[in-house]
Design an enzyme around this catalytic site. Structure first.
Site, PDB file in Angstrom:
ATOM      1  N   ARG A   1      -6.739  42.330  40.979  1.00 19.56           N
ATOM      2  CA  ARG A   1      -6.094  43.514  40.412  1.00 19.56           C
ATOM      3  C   ARG A   1      -5.613  44.385  41.565  1.00 19.56           C
ATOM      4  O   ARG A   1      -6.395  44.693  42.465  1.00 19.56           O
ATOM      5  CB  ARG A   1      -7.070  44.278  39.518  1.00 19.56           C
ATOM      6  CG  ARG A   1      -7.448  43.497  38.274  1.00 19.56           C
ATOM      7  CD  ARG A   1      -8.312  44.310  37.320  1.00 19.56           C
ATOM      8  NE  ARG A   1      -8.601  43.535  36.112  1.00 19.56           N
ATOM      9  CZ  ARG A   1      -9.698  42.784  35.967  1.00 19.56           C
ATOM     10  NH1 ARG A   1     -10.600  42.723  36.926  1.00 19.56           N
ATOM     11  NH2 ARG A   1      -9.888  42.088  34.864  1.00 19.56           N
TER      12      ARG A   1
ATOM     13  N   GLU B   1      -3.073  35.189  41.533  1.00 22.22           N
ATOM     14  CA  GLU B   1      -2.482  35.930  40.410  1.00 22.22           C
ATOM     15  C   GLU B   1      -2.689  37.422  40.660  1.00 22.22           C
ATOM     16  O   GLU B   1      -3.820  37.917  40.587  1.00 22.22           O
ATOM     17  CB  GLU B   1      -3.146  35.521  39.099  1.00 22.22           C
ATOM     18  CG  GLU B   1      -2.688  36.289  37.891  1.00 22.22           C
ATOM     19  CD  GLU B   1      -3.497  35.940  36.664  1.00 22.22           C
ATOM     20  OE1 GLU B   1      -4.611  35.407  36.791  1.00 22.22           O
ATOM     21  OE2 GLU B   1      -3.011  36.196  35.548  1.00 22.22           O
TER      22      GLU B   1
ATOM     23  N   ASN C   1      -2.058  46.695  36.447  1.00 24.98           N
ATOM     24  CA  ASN C   1      -2.197  47.464  35.205  1.00 24.98           C
ATOM     25  C   ASN C   1      -1.402  48.749  35.378  1.00 24.98           C
ATOM     26  O   ASN C   1      -1.688  49.527  36.308  1.00 24.98           O
ATOM     27  CB  ASN C   1      -3.677  47.790  34.940  1.00 24.98           C
ATOM     28  CG  ASN C   1      -4.458  46.572  34.471  1.00 24.98           C
ATOM     29  OD1 ASN C   1      -4.197  46.042  33.399  1.00 24.98           O
ATOM     30  ND2 ASN C   1      -5.380  46.101  35.286  1.00 24.98           N
TER      31      ASN C   1
ATOM     32  N   HIS D   1     -13.993  36.755  49.922  1.00 25.27           N
ATOM     33  CA  HIS D   1     -12.634  36.568  50.455  1.00 25.27           C
ATOM     34  C   HIS D   1     -11.968  35.372  49.791  1.00 25.27           C
ATOM     35  O   HIS D   1     -12.617  34.554  49.131  1.00 25.27           O
ATOM     36  CB  HIS D   1     -12.683  36.345  51.972  1.00 25.27           C
ATOM     37  CG  HIS D   1     -13.543  35.179  52.385  1.00 25.27           C
ATOM     38  ND1 HIS D   1     -14.868  35.301  52.751  1.00 25.27           N
ATOM     39  CD2 HIS D   1     -13.267  33.853  52.466  1.00 25.27           C
ATOM     40  CE1 HIS D   1     -15.338  34.110  53.054  1.00 25.27           C
ATOM     41  NE2 HIS D   1     -14.404  33.216  52.878  1.00 25.27           N
TER      42      HIS D   1
ATOM     43  N   GLU E   1      -9.333  35.170  54.552  1.00 25.76           N
ATOM     44  CA  GLU E   1      -9.775  34.432  55.740  1.00 25.76           C
ATOM     45  C   GLU E   1      -8.759  33.348  56.077  1.00 25.76           C
ATOM     46  O   GLU E   1      -8.276  32.637  55.194  1.00 25.76           O
ATOM     47  CB  GLU E   1     -11.130  33.768  55.451  1.00 25.76           C
ATOM     48  CG  GLU E   1     -11.677  32.962  56.612  1.00 25.76           C
ATOM     49  CD  GLU E   1     -12.963  32.223  56.275  1.00 25.76           C
ATOM     50  OE1 GLU E   1     -13.221  31.949  55.082  1.00 25.76           O
ATOM     51  OE2 GLU E   1     -13.727  31.921  57.214  1.00 25.76           O
TER      52      GLU E   1
HETATM   53  C1  LIG Z   1      -2.193  34.424  32.704  1.00 24.95           C
HETATM   54  C2  LIG Z   1      -3.661  34.157  32.908  1.00 24.95           C
HETATM   55  O1  LIG Z   1      -3.839  33.580  34.170  1.00 24.95           O
HETATM   56  C3  LIG Z   1      -4.491  35.390  32.877  1.00 24.95           C
HETATM   57  O2  LIG Z   1      -5.311  35.616  33.750  1.00 24.95           O
HETATM   58  S1  LIG Z   1      -4.265  36.463  31.552  1.00 24.95           S
HETATM   59  C4  LIG Z   1      -5.944  37.078  31.390  1.00 24.95           C
HETATM   60  C5  LIG Z   1      -5.947  38.473  30.874  1.00 24.95           C
HETATM   61  N1  LIG Z   1      -5.299  39.377  31.808  1.00 24.95           N
HETATM   62  C6  LIG Z   1      -4.975  40.597  31.422  1.00 24.95           C
HETATM   63  O3  LIG Z   1      -5.133  40.984  30.271  1.00 24.95           O
HETATM   64  C7  LIG Z   1      -4.392  41.452  32.530  1.00 24.95           C
HETATM   65  C8  LIG Z   1      -4.561  42.929  32.240  1.00 24.95           C
HETATM   66  C9  LIG Z   1      -6.001  43.351  32.011  1.00 24.95           C
HETATM   67  N2  LIG Z   1      -6.040  44.763  31.732  1.00 24.95           N
HETATM   68  C10 LIG Z   1      -6.847  43.069  33.256  1.00 24.95           C
HETATM   69  O4  LIG Z   1      -6.872  43.915  34.159  1.00 24.95           O
HETATM   70  O5  LIG Z   1      -7.451  41.975  33.305  1.00 24.95           O
HETATM   71  C11 LIG Z   1      -7.394  38.874  30.652  1.00 24.95           C
HETATM   72  O6  LIG Z   1      -8.015  38.418  29.726  1.00 24.95           O
HETATM   73  N3  LIG Z   1      -7.958  39.706  31.565  1.00 24.95           N
HETATM   74  C12 LIG Z   1      -9.362  40.068  31.448  1.00 24.95           C
HETATM   75  C13 LIG Z   1     -10.101  39.615  32.687  1.00 24.95           C
HETATM   76  O7  LIG Z   1     -11.303  39.911  32.775  1.00 24.95           O
HETATM   77  O8  LIG Z   1      -9.453  38.985  33.560  1.00 24.95           O
HETATM   78 NI    NI Z   2      -5.581  34.212  35.205  1.00 26.48          NI
END
Ligand SMILES: C[C@@H](O)C(=O)SC[C@H](NC(=O)CC[C@H](N)C(=O)O)C(=O)NCC(=O)O
Ligand code: NI
Length: 136
Positions: free
Chosen positions: A10, A58, A62, A76, A124
């Site tokens: 994030r 990824e 947010n 890391h 790393e």
């Molecule tokens: C596309 C796939 O690789 C994902 O990771 S989507 C998973 C999903 N992500 C989100 O909802 C992103 C925004 C959310 N507010 C966050 O910060 O995660 C998800 O289920 N995320 C929850 C988590 O714990 O990763």
């Molecule tokens: Ni993911």
């Protein structure tokens, strides 16, 4: 057979992170998607296409969240590199933060370096020719 796909980070500023992972670390922006309903954007970066089996990062933004408390648990992400010395010089020249200069790991022969991404996540770099456990 299962496959390692990605590590999700994030981030507080997606453009800043994409710039770092592409122009400073030399990755490609592979794909990007937006979820307006849940107010977040994803950007996948890496050195190779996911379809070719490359694990990627990824980046999750947010909307409106500019920073996170990372706690003290995350370690890391490791990247294998042919020349970590040159890579670290290039990272520093591009304004990146090398927090542990390239050199042998304490008490070992594997050569490593650590850099920090714009959110403070540690990356790393491992000199593949020196890596133990058959990685080199
Ligand atoms: C596309 C796939 O690789 C994902 O990771 S989507 C998973 C999903 N992500 C989100 O909802 C992103 C925004 C959310 N507010 C966050 O910060 O995660 C998800 O289920 N995320 C929850 C988590 O714990 O990763
Ligand atoms: Ni993911």
């Amino acid at each position: 057979m299962a496959q390692l796909l990605h590590t999700m980070l994030r981030v507080g500023n997606l453009e800043r992170s994409i710039e770092f992972y592409t122009n400073v670390l030399g990755m490609k922006l592979l794909r990007q998607s937006e979820n307006a309903e849940y107010k977040y954007t994803l950007a996948f970066v890496g050195y190779g296409e996911e379809s070719s089996g490359s694990a990627v990062i990824e980046l999750t933004y947010n909307w409106g969240t500019e920073s996170y408390d990372h706690g003290n648990a995350f370690g890391h992400i490791a990247i294998g590199e042919e020349d970590i010395y040159a890579r670290c010089e290039a990272i520093a020249a591009a304004g990146g933060k090398v927090i542990r200069p390239a050199g042998p790991v304490a008490g070992g022969t594997t050569e490593i370096a650590f850099v920090e991404d714009p959110d403070g996540y540690k990356i790393e770099f491992i000199q593949m020719s020196s890596a133990e456990n058959g990685l080199g």
